[in-house]
Design a protein around this motif. Structure first.
Motif, mmCIF file in Angstrom:
data_model
loop_
_atom_site.group_PDB
_atom_site.id
_atom_site.type_symbol
_atom_site.label_atom_id
_atom_site.label_comp_id
_atom_site.label_asym_id
_atom_site.label_seq_id
_atom_site.Cartn_x
_atom_site.Cartn_y
_atom_site.Cartn_z
ATOM 1 N N LEU A 168 -9.190 62.322 107.501
ATOM 2 C CA LEU A 168 -9.239 63.781 107.540
ATOM 3 C C LEU A 168 -10.610 64.291 107.114
ATOM 4 C CD1 LEU A 168 -7.701 66.401 108.014
ATOM 5 C CD2 LEU A 168 -6.918 66.312 105.644
ATOM 6 N N ASP A 169 -11.168 63.700 106.074
ATOM 7 C CA ASP A 169 -12.506 64.095 105.619
ATOM 8 C C ASP A 169 -13.550 63.823 106.702
ATOM 9 O OD1 ASP A 169 -11.583 64.965 103.189
ATOM 10 O OD2 ASP A 169 -11.996 63.077 102.138
ATOM 11 N N LYS A 170 -13.396 62.682 107.394
ATOM 12 C CA LYS A 170 -14.342 62.366 108.474
ATOM 13 C C LYS A 170 -14.263 63.393 109.588
ATOM 14 C CE LYS A 170 -14.544 57.321 107.830
ATOM 15 N NZ LYS A 170 -14.237 56.004 108.441
ATOM 16 N N LYS A 171 -13.038 63.781 109.937
ATOM 17 C CA LYS A 171 -12.856 64.769 110.988
ATOM 18 C C LYS A 171 -13.449 66.114 110.580
ATOM 19 C CE LYS A 171 -10.673 62.325 114.055
ATOM 20 N NZ LYS A 171 -11.301 62.042 115.380
ATOM 21 N N ARG A 172 -13.300 66.451 109.304
ATOM 22 C CA ARG A 172 -13.869 67.709 108.821
ATOM 23 C C ARG A 172 -15.388 67.697 108.909
ATOM 24 N NH1 ARG A 172 -9.992 68.358 103.464
ATOM 25 N NH2 ARG A 172 -8.242 69.420 104.513
ATOM 26 N N GLU A 173 -15.988 66.554 108.544
ATOM 27 C CA GLU A 173 -17.443 66.436 108.631
ATOM 28 C C GLU A 173 -17.910 66.502 110.081
ATOM 29 O OE1 GLU A 173 -19.668 66.435 106.209
ATOM 30 O OE2 GLU A 173 -17.973 66.758 104.829
ATOM 31 N N GLU A 174 -17.140 65.880 110.975
ATOM 32 C CA GLU A 174 -17.489 65.939 112.397
ATOM 33 C C GLU A 174 -17.429 67.373 112.906
ATOM 34 O OE1 GLU A 174 -14.889 63.322 114.471
ATOM 35 O OE2 GLU A 174 -15.685 61.496 113.543
ATOM 36 N N LEU A 175 -16.391 68.109 112.480
ATOM 37 C CA LEU A 175 -16.254 69.501 112.893
ATOM 38 C C LEU A 175 -17.407 70.350 112.359
ATOM 39 C CD1 LEU A 175 -12.407 70.124 112.503
ATOM 40 C CD2 LEU A 175 -13.726 70.062 114.621
ATOM 41 N N LYS A 176 -17.813 70.097 111.095
ATOM 42 C CA LYS A 176 -18.938 70.839 110.515
ATOM 43 C C LYS A 176 -20.210 70.577 111.306
ATOM 44 C CE LYS A 176 -17.303 71.019 105.705
ATOM 45 N NZ LYS A 176 -17.565 70.577 104.306
ATOM 46 N N SER A 177 -20.424 69.309 111.666
ATOM 47 C CA SER A 177 -21.611 68.951 112.425
ATOM 48 C C SER A 177 -21.605 69.610 113.804
ATOM 49 C CB SER A 177 -21.694 67.431 112.572
ATOM 50 O OG SER A 177 -22.810 67.056 113.355
ATOM 51 N N GLN A 179 -19.978 72.333 114.622
ATOM 52 C CA GLN A 179 -20.129 73.768 114.441
ATOM 53 C C GLN A 179 -21.589 74.135 114.226
ATOM 54 O OE1 GLN A 179 -17.550 76.153 114.681
ATOM 55 N NE2 GLN A 179 -19.369 77.456 114.799
#
Length: 210
Positions: A168-177, A179
């Motif tokens: 989940l943390d990885k997916k959040r970081e991917e989404l931030k990148s 965005q």
């Protein structure tokens, strides 16, 4: 009734070399079969789905979800990708069967004739809707011809995901990148549009600096 062939004895596509390697095993790469990928799927994920269908059976989507071998995949996504692996839109005639979907997809890719119609590389049913009896008759025929031997599918070990919180943390970081990249593109477009408007207002002539 003839015995089902184990997965290790399945014929390989013509593009593969001849000899001892010219067989398909449960861990072979799906790319060898020119499998069409649905949006959001990788070849590695297709390979996992292939093994899950062999071990748990076609249509047993909740069992696949509960196995956690394909985290984040929905029933609709798995069903669509299974259609593309089978090379046909109808999956009901394979329900519950432990089969190698790519083996059937390879055979379907070679089917020709005026009655064969395809959409997204999948054969579609051009006749009337099959009755329950017809579907069951096909399912029994497929079981006899294609079902993987129990000693083979029962030995398949499906991959387990990493810690869900880490994923989940990885997916959040991917989404931030993503965005951040999107914001940058939007800013560049806005700047270009503003520059174009300014050029039009000044007649396209840049005023010299004082």
């Amino acid at each position: 009734m003839s015995a089902a062939r184990p997965a290790a004895a399945m014929e390989a596509p013509r593009s593969m070399p001849t000899g001892q390697r010219n067989v398909v095993r449960s861990n072979d790469s799906a790319s060898l079969w020119n499998c069409t990928l649905s949006p959001g799927w990788t070849l590695d994920e297709v390979q996992v789905l292939r093994q899950a269908l062999m071990k748990l059976g076609v249509g047993n989507w909740m069992k696949i979800i509960e196995s956690e071998c394909l985290p984040g995949k929905t029933i609709a996504q798995m069903n669509l990708q299974t259609q593309r692996m089978l090379g046909q839109q109808s999956t009901a005639e394979f329900n519950g069967l432990h089969i190698d979907a790519l083996q059937i997809g390879e055979l379907n890719s070679k089917r020709q004739g005026p009655e064969i119609r395809r959409k997204n590389n999948c054969i579609v049913n051009t006749g009337g809707k099959l009755t329950r009896e017809e579907v069951e008759s096909r399912r029994l025929a497929h079981r006899e011809k294609f079902e993987v031997a129990q000693e083979v599918w029962s030995a398949i070990e499906l991959p387990k995901p990493d810690n869900p919180l880490i994923l989940l943390d990885k997916k959040r970081e991917e989404l931030k990148s993503l965005q951040a990249e999107l914001d940058d593109v939007v800013a560049r477009i806005a700047a270009a549009e503003q520059a174009s408007i300014s050029d039009q207002n000044t007649g396209g002539i840049k005023r010299p600096r004082e």
